[in-house]
Design an enzyme around this catalytic site. Structure first.
Site, PDB file in Angstrom:
ATOM      1  CG  PHE A  21     -40.245 -32.501  31.814  1.00  0.00           C
ATOM      2  CD1 PHE A  21     -41.365 -32.649  32.611  1.00  0.00           C
ATOM      3  CD2 PHE A  21     -39.579 -31.287  31.809  1.00  0.00           C
ATOM      4  CE1 PHE A  21     -41.823 -31.620  33.406  1.00  0.00           C
ATOM      5  CE2 PHE A  21     -40.020 -30.245  32.603  1.00  0.00           C
ATOM      6  CZ  PHE A  21     -41.144 -30.400  33.403  1.00  0.00           C
ATOM      7  CB  ALA A  55     -33.079 -34.465  31.566  1.00  0.00           C
ATOM      8  CD  GLU A  57     -36.488 -39.246  35.677  1.00  0.00           C
ATOM      9  OE1 GLU A  57     -36.589 -38.929  36.877  1.00  0.00           O
ATOM     10  OE2 GLU A  57     -36.592 -38.415  34.747  1.00  0.00           O
ATOM     11  CB  THR A  85     -36.110 -22.884  41.836  1.00  0.00           C
ATOM     12  OG1 THR A  85     -36.229 -24.057  41.025  1.00  0.00           O
ATOM     13  CG2 THR A  85     -37.500 -22.325  42.146  1.00  0.00           C
ATOM     14  CG  HIS A  87     -35.579 -28.482  39.828  1.00  0.00           C
ATOM     15  ND1 HIS A  87     -35.476 -29.567  40.659  1.00  0.00           N
ATOM     16  CD2 HIS A  87     -36.101 -28.947  38.664  1.00  0.00           C
ATOM     17  CE1 HIS A  87     -35.916 -30.650  40.039  1.00  0.00           C
ATOM     18  NE2 HIS A  87     -36.297 -30.299  38.828  1.00  0.00           N
ATOM     19  CG  PHE A 112     -24.980 -34.448  27.144  1.00  0.00           C
ATOM     20  CD1 PHE A 112     -25.420 -35.049  28.308  1.00  0.00           C
ATOM     21  CD2 PHE A 112     -25.149 -33.083  27.000  1.00  0.00           C
ATOM     22  CE1 PHE A 112     -26.028 -34.314  29.310  1.00  0.00           C
ATOM     23  CE2 PHE A 112     -25.767 -32.326  27.993  1.00  0.00           C
ATOM     24  CZ  PHE A 112     -26.206 -32.941  29.145  1.00  0.00           C
TER      25      PHE A 112
END
Length: 163
Positions: A21, A55, A57, A85, A87, A112
């Site tokens: 993504f 992300a 996953e 939103t 999300h 990270f």
């Protein structure tokens, strides 16, 4: 260990888990990781690239890799870009907590390398380019690779002290 220390890379193995993504950004992160690992002396056989959907996953793939005992560190790469939103907040939280859990549960360094940005422009600046190709704020993929190598050395030192 100081930041100027050199790590022995013989026998070192690193897993790189990268989200598809926002692939235009994650491909840039991945390129920076590979460039830095290669410049540090690692061969292609010393790192494994695993791609996941998004992300959230990343942790699901990272956990079995960390538990396998085959890797000295995991570098997690993704790009979470704010939408209209809430999300974004949930994805950021789930991703950070999931990757932290992998690291703490296994004792393996999990870097990270996930960008959390308000817009695509900010994300591009973190992989050293913007829309018109100007140099950005540094390369977060390269930084993630350097962090992984440093944390491998730190954890080697910590384990030696604890024995």
């Amino acid at each position: 260990m100081s930041q100027d220390s050199v790590i022995d890379i013989a026998g070192l193995n690193i897993a790189i888990v990268a989200a598809w993504f926002n692939d235009d950004v994650t491909q840039g992160l991945l390129a920076g990781v590979v460039k830095t690992l290669t410049e540090s002396g690692l061969s292609e056989s010393q790192y494994k690239i695993i791609r996941v959907t998004g992300a959230v996953e990343l942790a699901q793939a990272a956990m079995p890799l960390a538990k396998s005992g085959k890797f000295d560190a995991i570098i997690a790469l993704g790009a979470i870009i704010r939408g209209k939103t809430s999300h974004y907040d949930h994805v950021c939280s789930m991703t950070a907590h999931g990757l932290q859990r992998v690291s703490l549960d296994t004792g393996l360094p999990v870097v990270f390398g996930v960008l959390t940005c308000d817009n695509v422009q900010q994300a591009r600046e973190r992989i050293s380019y913007d829309r018109v190709g100007h140099k950005g704020e540094g390369h977060k993929g390269e930084e993630a690779a350097r962090t992984a190598l440093e944390m491998i050395a730190v954890m080697r030192e910590v384990r030696a002290i604890c024995q």
